[in-house]
Design an enzyme around this catalytic site. Structure first.
Site, short mmCIF file in Angstrom:
data_model
loop_
_atom_site.label_atom_id
_atom_site.label_comp_id
_atom_site.label_asym_id
_atom_site.label_seq_id
_atom_site.Cartn_x
_atom_site.Cartn_y
_atom_site.Cartn_z
N CYS A 104 0.85 -1.21 0.03
CA CYS A 104 0.09 0.03 -0.11
C CYS A 104 0.87 1.22 0.01
O CYS A 104 1.65 1.33 1.07
CB CYS A 104 -0.82 0.21 1.22
SG CYS A 104 -1.90 1.54 1.23
N CYS A 107 -0.39 4.28 2.53
CA CYS A 107 -0.40 4.01 3.88
C CYS A 107 -0.11 2.57 4.16
O CYS A 107 1.15 2.09 4.05
CB CYS A 107 -1.68 4.38 4.74
SG CYS A 107 -3.28 3.99 3.73
N SER A 108 -1.23 1.86 4.77
CA SER A 108 -0.79 0.38 5.12
C SER A 108 -1.96 -0.41 4.97
O SER A 108 -2.08 -1.40 5.67
CB SER A 108 -0.30 0.37 6.72
OG SER A 108 -1.53 0.77 7.26
N CYS A 109 -2.83 -0.28 3.93
CA CYS A 109 -3.94 -1.03 3.49
C CYS A 109 -3.58 -2.47 3.33
O CYS A 109 -2.62 -2.57 2.84
CB CYS A 109 -4.65 -0.35 2.46
SG CYS A 109 -5.45 1.09 2.84
FE FE Z 1 -3.30 1.99 2.84
#
Ligand code: FE
Length: 196
Positions: A104, A107-109
């Site tokens: 991602c 961000c950190s999906c």
């Molecule tokens: Fe994300």
């Protein structure tokens, strides 16, 4: 909110929105925490491993998984909703010609329902920026040396769409049962930073 982001500006904003919703009676106190806890409690790389092993032993399931992952994982009692809005899941299969890796960049999906909470390196700036520019180099640092003829596809997750890699079934595993096969699958394999 509990978790690692307590004290960050975004956590403060989220807390503010929660407080407003609670104040207006739209949320009862603690509902979001309860929902997130439920969601995280169900998520584990064991789920992704189970999906992978089923795909390895059942070609029909593999076909459905690649065509409509949300529908296929429901056959195993899994879902991408976790009590919240359902996220679209796409499963991408490794082959001799193509290796897939998930990131991602924003961000950190991450597909928490199938993989549990994401590892620290997945959230790192270094991984997120570099895997897009130099996937082969990043994978080499993870110890995954791919033949030059293998194409690498990088899948960028987002708030609505999550990806999981379907690793290739290792050679010499013809006699293993589904449960033993699931035991071979690692979290890194499901992200694409390991072969399996
Ligand atoms: Fe994300």
């Amino acid at each position: 909110m509990s978790g690692t982001h307590v004290g960050s500006p975004i956590a403060a904003r989220v807390r503010h929105v929660e407080a407003l919703l609670e104040h207006r009676g739209l949320l009862d106190d603690g509902e979001i925490d309860r929902r997130i806890d439920e969601f995280l409690a169900g998520g584990s790389p064991a789920n992704g491993a189970r999906v992978t092993a089923r795909a390895w032993v059942d070609p029909g399931f593999a076909e459905r998984l690649l065509a409509d992952a949300n529908g296929a994982i429901r056959e195993l009692g899994l879902s991408m909703s976790g009590g919240l809005q359902e996220q679209r899941l796409k499963v991408v299969a490794n082959t001799e010609a193509e290796h897939n890796v998930v990131v991602c960049t924003l961000c950190s999906c991450y597909p928490i329902a199938l993989l549990g909470p994401s590892p620290g390196w997945y959230k790192s700036e270094a991984y997120r920026s570099r895997v897009v520019r130099d996937p082969r180099g990043v994978l080499r640092e993870f110890g995954l040396q791919l033949p030059g003829t293998t194409r690498i596809s990088v899948w960028d997750a987002s708030a609505e769409s999550r990806y999981m890699v379907l690793p290739r079934r290792p050679a010499g595993t013809e006699r293993l049962g589904e449960e033993e096969l699931a035991g071979l699958v690692t979290r890194k394999g499901l992200i694409g930073t390991a072969a399996v």
